[in-house]
Structure formats: structure tokens, C-alpha cells
Design a protein around this motif. Structure first.
Motif, PDB file in Angstrom:
ATOM      1  N   THR A   1       0.783  -1.141  -0.031  1.00  0.00           N
ATOM      2  CA  THR A   1      -0.023   0.177  -0.069  1.00  0.00           C
ATOM      3  C   THR A   1       0.952   1.302   0.027  1.00  0.00           C
ATOM      4  O   THR A   1       2.195   1.054   0.479  1.00  0.00           O
ATOM      5  CB  THR A   1      -0.981   0.098   1.305  1.00  0.00           C
ATOM      6  N   LEU A   2       0.266   2.459  -0.250  1.00  0.00           N
ATOM      7  CA  LEU A   2       0.997   3.681  -0.394  1.00  0.00           C
ATOM      8  C   LEU A   2       1.528   3.853   0.990  1.00  0.00           C
ATOM      9  O   LEU A   2       2.884   4.386   1.214  1.00  0.00           O
ATOM     10  CB  LEU A   2      -0.147   4.682  -0.767  1.00  0.00           C
ATOM     11  N   ASN A   3       0.684   3.627   2.208  1.00  0.00           N
ATOM     12  CA  ASN A   3       1.317   3.863   3.323  1.00  0.00           C
ATOM     13  C   ASN A   3       2.457   3.028   3.757  1.00  0.00           C
ATOM     14  O   ASN A   3       3.400   3.607   4.337  1.00  0.00           O
ATOM     15  CB  ASN A   3       0.250   3.783   4.310  1.00  0.00           C
ATOM     16  N   GLU A   4       2.479   1.839   3.397  1.00  0.00           N
ATOM     17  CA  GLU A   4       3.784   1.038   3.498  1.00  0.00           C
ATOM     18  C   GLU A   4       4.770   1.563   2.825  1.00  0.00           C
ATOM     19  O   GLU A   4       5.940   1.416   3.696  1.00  0.00           O
ATOM     20  CB  GLU A   4       3.207  -0.406   3.150  1.00  0.00           C
TER      21      GLU A   4
ATOM     22  N   ARG B   1       5.542   4.736   2.069  1.00  0.00           N
ATOM     23  CA  ARG B   1       5.693   5.929   2.707  1.00  0.00           C
ATOM     24  C   ARG B   1       6.805   5.808   3.953  1.00  0.00           C
ATOM     25  O   ARG B   1       7.587   6.183   4.383  1.00  0.00           O
ATOM     26  CB  ARG B   1       4.555   6.834   2.920  1.00  0.00           C
ATOM     27  N   THR B   2       5.940   4.677   4.665  1.00  0.00           N
ATOM     28  CA  THR B   2       6.668   4.286   6.006  1.00  0.00           C
ATOM     29  C   THR B   2       8.037   3.851   5.702  1.00  0.00           C
ATOM     30  O   THR B   2       9.091   3.950   6.315  1.00  0.00           O
ATOM     31  CB  THR B   2       5.750   3.190   6.837  1.00  0.00           C
TER      32      THR B   2
ATOM     33  N   GLU C   1      10.264   6.717   4.688  1.00  0.00           N
ATOM     34  CA  GLU C   1      10.912   7.416   5.787  1.00  0.00           C
ATOM     35  C   GLU C   1      11.841   6.888   6.858  1.00  0.00           C
ATOM     36  O   GLU C   1      12.597   7.257   7.436  1.00  0.00           O
ATOM     37  CB  GLU C   1       9.325   7.674   6.562  1.00  0.00           C
TER      38      GLU C   1
END
Length: 165
Positions: free
Chosen positions: A148-151, A153-154, A157
Motif C-alpha cells: 500500500t502507499l502507506n507502507e 511511505r513508511t 521514511e
């Protein structure tokens, strides 16, 4: 030697076991090194014998790997086996076929049409290797679900924090 209750319940020591894909890659790299650094032209001729057979086998492998997109596209071909098996065969044949063709050609260029065919083959197989690399960055492992996009991004980071520290 006396056994104690502790030694009976302790798990056995685990040995480091490398995956088959690692050994496959090492074997391919070793074959390519051997082919480029030793005079194989003395033993393999593209016109006859082993060299000719390598060309036929390598070309046939590359034709068989084209069955994977057909299996993927047409559901009625499900009797031919699972997609994961076909994908794995596609990857293996996509590496072995060009390697056999390189041995067939003695890692040398020849006439213009064979140079174009060799260049196209290497371009396609190289793009498959790069595609495989990028696929594993987008998905979880070789056959995993899409990240996923959140994964992503994490993970970005985390890498950024490691780079700054």
C-alpha cells in the motif's frame, strides 16, 4: 553421555540454508564467467554438434516461456497448472534460454541479422531482470500482495531516517 531434561527440550541448532534461487543465480554467474573467460570456441561450434544443440534448446526454451502469458490471459488454460508454477518456469526459462544462446554464439557477434537478434534477446531478458527487481520493491516478496502507499511511505521514511543518522 547422559541426557538432561534441558537438552531434550532445547530446539536443534539451525543451519543457515540458502534458497534455491541463490544457487541458481550463482550457477548462472559462474557459467557466464566461464563462457567469457575461457576459449569455448575451440569446443563449441554454432554450426554443428553441441553448439547447434544449445541454439535449438535455448530457442525452444524461449518459445516455451511464451506460454506463460497465454496461460495468464486465457482462463480455459487452467488445466495446464497453477500460475505460480508457470511464472517460476517463465523466469527460469527467461534466464536459461539466453544463456544457452550466448554459449551457442560463443559470446561473439557475427552477421548483422544475428547481432540484431542477439541484442533484442539480451534487451528483453535484461528488462525482465530489472522488472523483477522493481516488482519485488512494489510487492511483498516475489509472489506477495501489492504494497500500500502507506507502507511504501513508511519504508521511505525509515530509509530517510537511516540516511540522516
Amino acid at each position: 553421555m547422559a541426557t538432561t531434561a534441558e537438552s531434550l527440550t532445547a530446539p536443534p541448532a539451525r543451519r543457515l540454508r540458502l534458497p534455491a534461487s541463490f544457487w541458481f543465480g550463482v550457477t548462472i554467474v559462474a557459467l557466464l564467467y566461464f563462457g567469457t573467460h575461457f576459449p569455448i570456441a575451440h569446443y563449441i561450434s554454432p554450426q554443428r554438434g553441441l553448439g547447434y544443440a544449445l541454439g535449438i534448446i535455448g530457442g525452444s526454451m524461449m518459445l516455451v516461456l511464451l506460454l506463460y502469458p497465454l496461460r495468464k490471459r486465457f482462463r480455459w488454460l487452467a488445466f495446464m497448472g497453477k500460475m505460480q508454477l508457470w511464472f517460476r518456469a517463465h523466469m527460469v526459462l527467461g534466464i536459461l534460454g539466453p544463456v544457452l544462446i550466448l554459449f551457442h554464439s560463443n559470446f561473439k557477434t557475427g552477421a548483422t541479422n544475428s547481432n540484431v537478434a542477439l541484442g533484442c534477446m539480451l534487451l528483453v531478458s535484461g528488462s525482465g531482470l530489472f522488472g523483477r527487481y522493481f516488482y519485488t520493491k512494489i510487492h511483498h516478496g516475489l509472489y506477495g500482495n501489492r504494497a500500500t502507499l502507506n507502507e511504501l511511505r513508511t519504508a521511505a521514511e525509515r530509509l530517510q531516517n537511516q540516511a540522516t543518522t
